[in-house]
Motif scaffolding. Sequence first.
Motif, mmCIF file in Angstrom:
data_model
loop_
_atom_site.group_PDB
_atom_site.id
_atom_site.type_symbol
_atom_site.label_atom_id
_atom_site.label_comp_id
_atom_site.label_asym_id
_atom_site.label_seq_id
_atom_site.Cartn_x
_atom_site.Cartn_y
_atom_site.Cartn_z
ATOM 1 N N GLU A 1 0.881 -1.344 -0.311
ATOM 2 C CA GLU A 1 -0.450 0.193 0.017
ATOM 3 C C GLU A 1 1.420 1.478 0.337
ATOM 4 N N ARG A 2 2.042 1.187 1.175
ATOM 5 C CA ARG A 2 3.099 2.200 1.013
ATOM 6 C C ARG A 2 3.370 2.920 -0.599
ATOM 7 N N THR A 3 3.665 2.060 -1.277
ATOM 8 C CA THR A 3 4.190 1.978 -2.995
ATOM 9 C C THR A 3 3.320 2.159 -3.973
ATOM 10 N N ARG A 4 2.147 1.628 -3.317
ATOM 11 C CA ARG A 4 0.760 2.611 -4.301
ATOM 12 C C ARG A 4 0.501 3.832 -4.049
ATOM 13 N N ARG A 5 0.993 4.497 -2.300
ATOM 14 C CA ARG A 5 0.256 5.569 -2.199
ATOM 15 C C ARG A 5 1.665 6.500 -2.793
ATOM 16 N N VAL B 1 3.264 6.357 -5.375
ATOM 17 C CA VAL B 1 2.729 6.484 -6.503
ATOM 18 C C VAL B 1 2.027 7.518 -6.971
ATOM 19 N N GLU B 2 0.759 7.640 -6.273
ATOM 20 C CA GLU B 2 -0.137 7.954 -6.060
ATOM 21 C C GLU B 2 0.337 9.589 -6.231
ATOM 22 N N ILE B 3 1.087 9.966 -5.061
ATOM 23 C CA ILE B 3 1.080 11.681 -4.804
ATOM 24 C C ILE B 3 2.652 12.117 -5.955
ATOM 25 N N ARG C 1 1.916 11.327 -9.053
ATOM 26 C CA ARG C 1 0.611 11.403 -10.253
ATOM 27 C C ARG C 1 0.292 12.550 -9.765
ATOM 28 N N ARG C 2 0.117 12.779 -8.898
ATOM 29 C CA ARG C 2 -0.439 14.230 -8.621
ATOM 30 C C ARG C 2 0.239 15.269 -8.425
ATOM 31 N N GLU D 1 0.710 15.974 -12.089
ATOM 32 C CA GLU D 1 -0.567 17.178 -12.904
ATOM 33 C C GLU D 1 -0.519 18.193 -12.323
#
Length: 195
Positions: free
Chosen positions: A171-175, A177-179, A181-182, A185
Amino acid sequence: MRDPWDWDFSRLFEDFGKSFAFGFGPRAAWRGRGGYRHRRQVFESGELRYVILGLLRERPRHGYDVIKALEERFGGFYSPSPGTVYPVLQMLEDQGMVRIVETDGKKVYHITPEGERFLDESRDTISSIFERVREAMEGVVGGAMGDLHRAFVRLGEAAYGRAWRAGPESERTRRIVEILRRAAEEIENAAPGAR
């Protein structure tokens, strides 16, 4: 006045030793937009002869050693091709500014008294060459671009370091990646159309 032979530009890049394999940072900027240009022109026509003579004044060198010395002085950000260096060495020999001594089967170039005199008489020209090159390189790694690179290195170390320890499916790696991406953007939206 700055010593014209104080031209070890690698000091400008000390903070930039950590580069990413995917080509960001000042090395990519120095290569130029639109593709990989590792051998981007640094010196104007005829200027490299001063630089090579200066290296030979330090000590005799063979052609490959001249190339490696230039690469070292520029912190790896500039590496002239043999097709650039060897014709200059030949021209300097033809002009009597260097002589060749065969050593262990290699041509070793030595500066001659004529070459020494040429350098001494060209001190102002040499100063202006190195000042122009220094300004160009500082434009790549100094000021806001230097700050950008340091921030990017820190971001890369933090993101990869933590994701690596957490593992690819965590889950930490997914978070992370999302940070990222944001953040991408937000940067794109801060300067629309400036891709």
